[in-house]
Design an enzyme around this catalytic site. Structure first.
Site, PDB file in Angstrom:
ATOM      1  CB  CYS A 294      -0.987   0.039   1.156  1.00 16.21           C
ATOM      2  SG  CYS A 294      -1.386  -1.507   1.934  1.00 16.21           S
ATOM      3  NE  ARG A 323       1.669  -9.375   5.034  1.00 18.82           N
ATOM      4  CZ  ARG A 323       0.401  -9.258   4.686  1.00 18.82           C
ATOM      5  NH1 ARG A 323      -0.496 -10.074   5.184  1.00 18.82           N
ATOM      6  NH2 ARG A 323       0.034  -8.324   3.843  1.00 18.82           N
ATOM      7  CD  GLN A 341      -0.663  -8.613  -0.195  1.00 19.12           C
ATOM      8  OE1 GLN A 341      -0.029  -7.572  -0.367  1.00 19.12           O
ATOM      9  NE2 GLN A 341      -1.562  -8.749   0.750  1.00 19.12           N
ATOM     10  CG  ASP A 343      -2.006  -5.243  -2.898  1.00 15.77           C
ATOM     11  OD1 ASP A 343      -3.216  -5.062  -2.678  1.00 15.77           O
ATOM     12  OD2 ASP A 343      -1.108  -4.903  -2.112  1.00 15.77           O
ATOM     13  CG  HIS A 345      -3.512  -0.056  -2.867  1.00 20.93           C
ATOM     14  ND1 HIS A 345      -2.393  -0.793  -3.145  1.00 20.93           N
ATOM     15  CD2 HIS A 345      -3.919  -0.419  -1.623  1.00 20.93           C
ATOM     16  CE1 HIS A 345      -2.115  -1.561  -2.103  1.00 20.93           C
ATOM     17  NE2 HIS A 345      -3.019  -1.362  -1.163  1.00 20.93           N
ATOM     18  CE  LYS A 428      -9.884  -8.634   6.945  1.00 14.35           C
ATOM     19  NZ  LYS A 428      -9.033  -9.706   6.564  1.00 14.35           N
ATOM     20  CG  HIS A 474      -6.164  -1.284   1.012  1.00 12.08           C
ATOM     21  ND1 HIS A 474      -4.832  -1.111   1.283  1.00 12.08           N
ATOM     22  CD2 HIS A 474      -6.791  -0.242   1.593  1.00 12.08           C
ATOM     23  CE1 HIS A 474      -4.668  -0.010   2.010  1.00 12.08           C
ATOM     24  NE2 HIS A 474      -5.849   0.537   2.216  1.00 12.08           N
TER      25      HIS A 474
HETATM   26 ZN   LIG Z   1      -3.208  -2.223   0.650  1.00 11.30          ZN
END
Ligand SMILES: [Zn+2]
Ligand SMILES: [Zn+2]
Length: 607
Positions: A294, A323, A341, A343, A345, A428, A474
């Protein structure tokens, strides 16, 4: 009604005692500690004089059955106070082994606050031979009323467990078991357990050549093998195309960044225990291995002045993050320390929020449908009001939570609310997927975030020529590539839908003299356009018997095997085998190709 209030819970609780009773009859010196019901059964932690073996479980089960057949009531016996309870424990639960036998129970008793009620599970029976079976166990309950209710049980496996979960204490033997109300339910559960073992993505991942782990690389850090990497490419390709259609733009960002970025984002305050140790360079700057993408995308958004006409901005990246999962929690690629991910945004105006949110959920549903995952439910993860692990003002949380629920209502998407399941910066919506064995997996996620835009002071110039704050969404439809591949592997027991199969067609020459024709056939197939992509074809020209080649390609769940020998080459045919439909006989090449290109994307469950 919650599980804790259910009959099943009482039944499993009682089954744990019945097991303990059987153990003390068979092994009088065994010291009992605790034995609670758990999600799918129960366990009991016991200190045995000599180690118990898996083979011993049957003996304990038989003893349990014997005791259950005596059909005697289970009574809750109260003690006046802890002093009296101590006397009961020492006099009636030590099997004549002396006070040392009650070591753990006395510690448990001590931990009960003074003045609290102390009760015992008590069960007395006399068998046909006139032998007395008495069993008394410190416990609050609740229990079923009679041992005859505990009929459908099974002891499953052994594990080590430290007393009170502390590695400094003695390691006890944990016996896991399960119990159900009906025989059918028990059998279905045991069948699913067997199936789950066969489908375990860690086992299949190695067998199918998808990924591997090496102790020299490190815990939870997968190495992707050619077939697994191919699978990833196919999945990312598909999602990328869907995203382009929906106005996403690709970005690529680094694996590490200065700590300042994460101080600004709030990760340092709220996420530190999930991050790898920090690095310091020669100029004393601290760098961090990225746990989330992010803040990078935020930097890109912020790099230029934005007008309302530029919004929504949708940045997508297959971003690899790391992680620091506890080594005990690392589970294959399902819970790895490094993963990618899918991912993105989205930076949106308040007016755009609902439509964009709905657009994301629509994309997630498109993805699940393409993967053949039809059985899912929605869960809204909200803030746990008692926790301080979140950033941002309450009014932001209220607005973001309302936005998610409103959008779900507009979509007529039913959801459950789960307090405490929010991300640290916002609530979320998660899609929970039920797999072929009825297990639930948390997969795609979409989050509404007012807080990071505030921390980074993000702006756009509105129609009124004044600065306004955008809202961030997200989202990750797969969750991560690793999680989704783990789920798909177990869902399909390795027989991926045709469009995903790393090898779609294997060409099997019968003898060396057919190798050249096999290569030509493979090249011709690779030129064929399947769903806008070339077919993925492999020639198995190892010097093995045809039978062995067929067995191995079948074990690798290759959808089509094309066998090529003298007669085929002469006649322009090929012998076709399908992984589910078996031997389809010889057919002209053109017919075979037509059949391959018409193969449906979904697959029947091979189980
Ligand atoms: Zn994010
Ligand atoms: Zn109990």
């Amino acid at each position: 009604m919650s599980y804790e209030q259910s009959y099943l819970y009482k039944l499993r609780h009682s089954a744990a005692h019945l097991m303990a009773q059987a153990v003390t009859e068979l092994y009088p010196s065994a010291k009992l500690s605790i034995g609670p019901p758990i999600e799918n059964g129960f366990y009991y932690d016991i200190d045995f004089e000599s180690p118990l073996k898996e083979e011993d479980l049957e003996k304990i089960e038989n003893k349990m059955r014997e005791l259950s057949n005596l059909k005697e009531p289970i009574v809750c016996r109260p003690a006046k106070d802890k002093e009296e309870a101590k006397k009961v424990i020492l006099d009636e639960t030590t099997n004549g082994q002396g006070p040392e036998n009650a070591l753990y129970k006395l510690q448990l008793l001590e931990a009960i606050p003074d003045g609290d009620a102390v009760t015992f599970y008590e069960q007395r029976a006399t068998d046909k031979q006139g032998k007395e079976h008495a069993f008394i166990d410190l416990c609050r309950g609740p229990h079923v009323e009679n041992t005859s209710e505990i009929k459908n049980f099974k002891l499953l496996n052994l594990a080590g467990a430290y007393w009170r979960g502390d590695v400094k204490n003695k390691q006890l033997t944990r016996i896991y078991g399960t119990a159900f109300e009906t025989k059918d339910e028990l059998e279905a559960y045991l069948h699913n357990l067997e199936e789950a073992k066969k489908r375990d993505h860690r086992v299949l991942g190695r067998e199918l050549g998808l990924f591997m782990f090496s102790p020299r690389v490190g815990t939870g850090l997968p190495l992707w093998l050619p077939k697994g990497a191919t699978l990833r490419h196919v999945m990312t390709d598909f999602l990328q195309k869907e995203q382009v259609k929906r106005g996403y733009e690709p970005v690529v960002t680094p694996h590490i960044a200065n700590i300042k970025l994460y101080e600004k984002s709030g990760h340092i305050q709220t996420y530190r225990d999930k991050m790898f140790p920090f690095m310091e360079d020669e100029e004393k700057e601290t760098y961090i291995l990225k746990p989330m993408n992010c803040p990078f995308h935020i930097e890109i958004y912020q790099s230029q002045l934005r007008s309302y006409r530029d919004l929504p901005v949708r940045y997508a990246e297959f971003g690899t993050v790391h992680r620091y999962e506890q080594s005990g929690e690392v589970t294959g690629i399902l819970r790895a320390r490094g993963f990618t991910q899918d991912d993105a945004h989205l930076f949106v105006t308040p007016e755009q929020l609902q439509d964009e949110f709905i657009g994301v959920v629509d994309l997630m549903q498109t993805v699940l449908a393409k993967l053949g995952l039809k059985d899912f439910r929605a869960r809204v993860g909200t803030k746990d009001p008692g926790s301080d692990k979140y950033v941002g003002h309450d009014e932001n949380w209220v607005a973001a939570t309302k936005a998610i629920m409103d959008a779900c209502d507009v979509m007529k998407l039913e959801y459950e609310v789960s307090p405490g399941d929010a991300a640290f910066y916002g609530p979320k919506l998660d899609l929970m997927i039920k797999d072929a064995l009825g297990r639930e997996w948390q997969m795609g996620t979409v989050q509404v975030d007012y807080n990071l835009p505030e921390r980074f002071e993000l702006e756009y110039i509105g129609e009124d020529s004044k600065p306004h704050r955008p809202i961030m969404i997200h989202r990750a439809p797969f969750g991560s590539l690793e999680r989704m591949i783990a789920l798909m592997t177990e869902q399909y027991a390795g027989a991926f839908p045709f469009w995903l199969a790393p090898v779609q067609v294997a060409v099997l020459p019968i003898a060396d003299r057919h190798n050249e024709s096999a290569q030509q056939l493979a090249d011709r197939l690779r030129d064929s356009v399947y769903d806008t992509r070339a077919l993925r074809v492999e020639v198995d020209d190892r010097r093995e018997t045809l039978g062995k080649k067929i067995r191995e390609n079948q074990r690798h769940k290759v959808p089509f095997m094309l066998v090529l020998g003298d007669r085929d080459i002469e006649a322009g045919t090929v012998g076709v085998r399908h992984r589910e439909r078996g031997d389809l006989g010889a057919m002209p090449l053109a017919d075979c190709l037509k059949m391959i290109l018409e193969e449906p994307d979904t697959t029947s469950d091979p189980a």
